[in-house]
Design a protein around this motif. Structure first.
Motif: not given
Ligand code: Z5A
Ligand code: MG
Length: 217
Positions: A5-20
């Motif tokens: 399976a693929p490994f997908i990383v979500i990065e971003g600035l604070d409050r950019s909506g990563k966890s959502t």
């Protein structure tokens, strides 16, 4: 041999909506019948994670080098789990990864290459989705300012370092650890952001025969 399976990383600035967006993506994968697992860094549940949590909440003071190494150790704690899940056919979606480690510590003044060193050889993502938003727009969102790095100057520096990392990840010279880095406009509505992300994830969900890469190795 069946694909991994693929490994997908979500990065971003604070409050950019990563966890959502990580939650939306996991729900979407599961609704399509695809096994998927959400991991989050820092993982505040481990012993090391609890030290990081206390530091972020300003309940403890730690040397900048030491907290950087703890963030990295917190990823190494889960490195073999990530590899196992991928081989078993479970898509791994990760809320922040080594890129956050470098961006935040280098913004505090630690040398960029020193910051990268402890994360060299971690499992490399097949895709990094970077949620980009201006510090002003992020500040207008809920919960901003409760933890120690949530200051405007820090966020501007973090964004510059993410841009440098993006150029590197998509550049020549990355060898086997080269992986796609896609920047997504995170100031759009939640639905538009998740559609933009899905357009890049969907083609990968059949899996890959490519070996699991080693970050920066
Ligand atoms: N850190 C580090 O220094 N070194 C490392 O190696 C790692 C991390 C891994 C804690 O991280 C800190 O650790 C972080 C980096 C540092 N420093 N800071 N500051 P964390 O991941 O635990 O942080 P967090 O508490 O989860 O916050 P976050 O990640 O910054 O937020 P987010 O996940 O990107 O956003 P969200 O929680 O999904 O959404 C925020 C709010 O915006 C919420 O009210 C949403 O409903 C709203 N939202 C989301 N999307 C939208 C859209 N599209 N429109 C409008 N409103 C939206
Ligand atoms: Mg988050």
């Amino acid at each position: 041999m069946s694909p991994r399976a693929p490994f997908i990383v979500i990065e971003g600035l604070d409050r950019s909506g990563k966890s959502t967006q990580c939650t939306t993506l996991i729900n979407r994968l599961e609704a399509a019948g695809i096994p998927a697992k959400l991991l989050k860094f820092p993982d505040r549940t481990t012993t090391i994670g609890q030290m990081i949590d206390a530091y972020l909440k300003s309940q403890s003071e730690l040397d900048d080098h030491l907290i950087h190494l703890l963030f990295s150790a917190n990823r190494w704690e889960l490195a073999s789990t990530i590899e196992r899940l991928l081989r078993e056919g479970t898509v791994v979606v990760c809320d922040r990864y080594a890129f956050s480690g470098i961006a935040f510590s280098a913004s505090k003044g630690l040398p960029f290459e020193w910051c990268r060193a402890p994360d060299v050889s971690l499992p490399a993502p097949d895709l990094t989705l970077f949620l980009d938003i201006s510090p002003e727009a992020a500040m207008a969102r809920g919960g901003y300012g409760e933890e120690r790095y949530e200051k405007r100057e820090m966020q501007e520096s973090v964004r510059r370092i993410f841009v440098r990392l993006a150029e590197e990840m998509n550049g020549e010279g990355m060898g086997d650890s080269r992986s796609a880095w896609i920047t997504v406009d995170a100031s759009q509505t939640m639905d538009d952001v998740s559609e933009a992300m899905w357009a890049h994830v969907q083609p990968m969900i059949g899996g890959t025969h490519r070996p699991i890469g080693r970050l920066w190795a």
